[in-house]
Write a protein that holds these residues in place. Structure first.
Motif, PDB file in Angstrom:
ATOM      1  N   ILE A  32       0.496  -1.008   0.205  1.00  0.00           N
ATOM      2  CA  ILE A  32       0.161   0.037  -0.574  1.00  0.00           C
ATOM      3  C   ILE A  32       0.756   1.242   0.021  1.00  0.00           C
ATOM      4  CG2 ILE A  32      -1.793   1.355   1.825  1.00  0.00           C
ATOM      5  CD1 ILE A  32      -2.678  -1.868   2.586  1.00  0.00           C
ATOM      6  N   LEU A  33       1.330   2.157  -1.274  1.00  0.00           N
ATOM      7  CA  LEU A  33       1.351   3.419  -1.334  1.00  0.00           C
ATOM      8  C   LEU A  33       0.594   4.421  -0.741  1.00  0.00           C
ATOM      9  CD1 LEU A  33       3.425   2.693  -4.406  1.00  0.00           C
ATOM     10  CD2 LEU A  33       4.041   2.882  -2.549  1.00  0.00           C
ATOM     11  N   GLU A  34       1.216   5.329   0.129  1.00  0.00           N
ATOM     12  CA  GLU A  34       0.553   6.654   0.349  1.00  0.00           C
ATOM     13  C   GLU A  34       1.547   7.991  -0.230  1.00  0.00           C
ATOM     14  OE1 GLU A  34      -0.744   7.878   4.537  1.00  0.00           O
ATOM     15  OE2 GLU A  34      -1.971   6.510   4.328  1.00  0.00           O
ATOM     16  N   GLY A  35       0.816   7.549  -1.260  1.00  0.00           N
ATOM     17  CA  GLY A  35       2.245   9.658  -2.042  1.00  0.00           C
ATOM     18  C   GLY A  35       3.272   8.508  -2.410  1.00  0.00           C
ATOM     19  N   ASP A  36       4.346   8.480  -2.368  1.00  0.00           N
ATOM     20  CA  ASP A  36       5.808   7.795  -2.274  1.00  0.00           C
ATOM     21  C   ASP A  36       5.951   6.932  -1.274  1.00  0.00           C
ATOM     22  OD1 ASP A  36       5.955   9.124  -4.902  1.00  0.00           O
ATOM     23  OD2 ASP A  36       6.974  11.117  -4.226  1.00  0.00           O
ATOM     24  N   PHE A  37       5.301   7.330  -0.698  1.00  0.00           N
ATOM     25  CA  PHE A  37       5.991   6.419   0.987  1.00  0.00           C
ATOM     26  C   PHE A  37       5.139   4.669   1.143  1.00  0.00           C
ATOM     27  CE2 PHE A  37       5.657   5.521   5.812  1.00  0.00           C
ATOM     28  CZ  PHE A  37       7.009   5.387   5.956  1.00  0.00           C
ATOM     29  N   PRO A  38       5.377   3.634   1.447  1.00  0.00           N
ATOM     30  CA  PRO A  38       4.985   2.532   1.136  1.00  0.00           C
ATOM     31  C   PRO A  38       4.155   2.543   2.736  1.00  0.00           C
ATOM     32  CG  PRO A  38       7.131   1.894   1.395  1.00  0.00           C
ATOM     33  CD  PRO A  38       7.310   3.557   1.360  1.00  0.00           C
ATOM     34  N   LYS A  39       3.198   2.761   3.355  1.00  0.00           N
ATOM     35  CA  LYS A  39       2.471   2.505   4.312  1.00  0.00           C
ATOM     36  C   LYS A  39       2.245   0.802   4.500  1.00  0.00           C
ATOM     37  CE  LYS A  39      -2.204   4.032   6.333  1.00  0.00           C
ATOM     38  NZ  LYS A  39      -3.390   4.271   6.289  1.00  0.00           N
ATOM     39  N   ALA A  40       2.325   0.013   3.468  1.00  0.00           N
ATOM     40  CA  ALA A  40       2.368  -1.670   3.802  1.00  0.00           C
ATOM     41  C   ALA A  40       3.921  -2.203   2.754  1.00  0.00           C
ATOM     42  CB  ALA A  40       1.070  -2.071   3.899  1.00  0.00           C
ATOM     43  N   LYS A  41       4.418  -2.637   3.251  1.00  0.00           N
ATOM     44  CA  LYS A  41       5.309  -3.168   2.635  1.00  0.00           C
ATOM     45  C   LYS A  41       5.430  -4.940   3.312  1.00  0.00           C
ATOM     46  CE  LYS A  41       9.358  -2.807  -0.204  1.00  0.00           C
ATOM     47  NZ  LYS A  41       9.958  -2.004  -1.207  1.00  0.00           N
ATOM     48  N   CYS A  42       5.718  -6.124   2.157  1.00  0.00           N
ATOM     49  CA  CYS A  42       5.923  -6.998   2.164  1.00  0.00           C
ATOM     50  C   CYS A  42       7.681  -6.656   1.634  1.00  0.00           C
ATOM     51  CB  CYS A  42       4.760  -8.469   1.557  1.00  0.00           C
ATOM     52  SG  CYS A  42       3.965  -8.634   2.188  1.00  0.00           S
ATOM     53  N   TYR A  43       8.766  -7.255   2.599  1.00  0.00           N
ATOM     54  CA  TYR A  43      10.330  -8.141   2.479  1.00  0.00           C
ATOM     55  C   TYR A  43      10.977  -9.014   1.660  1.00  0.00           C
ATOM     56  CZ  TYR A  43      10.251  -2.773   4.036  1.00  0.00           C
ATOM     57  OH  TYR A  43      10.121  -1.688   3.888  1.00  0.00           O
ATOM     58  N   THR A  44      11.369  -9.117   1.180  1.00  0.00           N
ATOM     59  CA  THR A  44      11.370 -10.828   0.984  1.00  0.00           C
ATOM     60  C   THR A  44      12.429 -10.620   1.744  1.00  0.00           C
ATOM     61  OG1 THR A  44      13.658  -9.567  -1.023  1.00  0.00           O
ATOM     62  CG2 THR A  44      11.619  -9.766  -1.328  1.00  0.00           C
ATOM     63  N   ILE A  45      13.004 -12.015   1.799  1.00  0.00           N
ATOM     64  CA  ILE A  45      14.249 -12.540   2.884  1.00  0.00           C
ATOM     65  C   ILE A  45      16.054 -12.253   2.493  1.00  0.00           C
ATOM     66  CG2 ILE A  45      15.283 -14.519   3.489  1.00  0.00           C
ATOM     67  CD1 ILE A  45      12.763 -15.674   3.443  1.00  0.00           C
ATOM     68  N   ASP A  46      15.611 -11.361   1.144  1.00  0.00           N
ATOM     69  CA  ASP A  46      16.685 -11.539   0.234  1.00  0.00           C
ATOM     70  C   ASP A  46      17.283  -9.873   1.118  1.00  0.00           C
ATOM     71  OD1 ASP A  46      17.807 -13.030   0.166  1.00  0.00           O
ATOM     72  OD2 ASP A  46      17.202 -12.684  -2.864  1.00  0.00           O
TER      73      ASP A  46
END
Length: 103
Positions: A32-46
């Motif tokens: 979920i992006l709010e402007g240019d900032f991620p409000k919710a993001k999934c990160y990979t293990i890498d």
């Protein structure tokens, strides 16, 4: 915040249904992006490994407090005080010079 809420209070308490969007996101977990900032993001293990396994990935600026040894703190304070006093002396000298020129 839910529609019509600026904040939760005694008269507008937090309710279980306020978490429905979070539950829906949890099952899908799309970014979920709010402007240019991620409000919710999934990160990979890498990505997590590349960040040294630091899970504080919110992106908000952090102000870290510098804790010095007492003598080091006193020395730093004295240096800053001397610098400020020097600046004040220069300004006072310029003011005095202007006043003498106008006299």
């Amino acid at each position: 915040m839910p529609e019509g809420y600026k904040h939760f209070s005694k008269t507008k308490p937090m309710r279980l249904e306020h978490f429905d969007p979070v539950k829906a996101w949890w099952d899908d977990r799309q970014e979920i992006l709010e402007g240019d900032f991620p409000k919710a993001k999934c990160y990979t293990i890498d990505e997590i490994a590349a960040g040294g396994y630091n899970l504080d990935l919110c992106g908000f600026p952090h102000e870290e407090e510098e804790i010095l040894e007492p003598m080091e703190l006193i020395q730093k304070y004295q240096e800053q005080r001397k610098s400020l006093n020097d600046d004040i002396d220069k300004i006072l000298a310029r003011i005095t010079a202007k006043l003498e020129d106008n006299a």
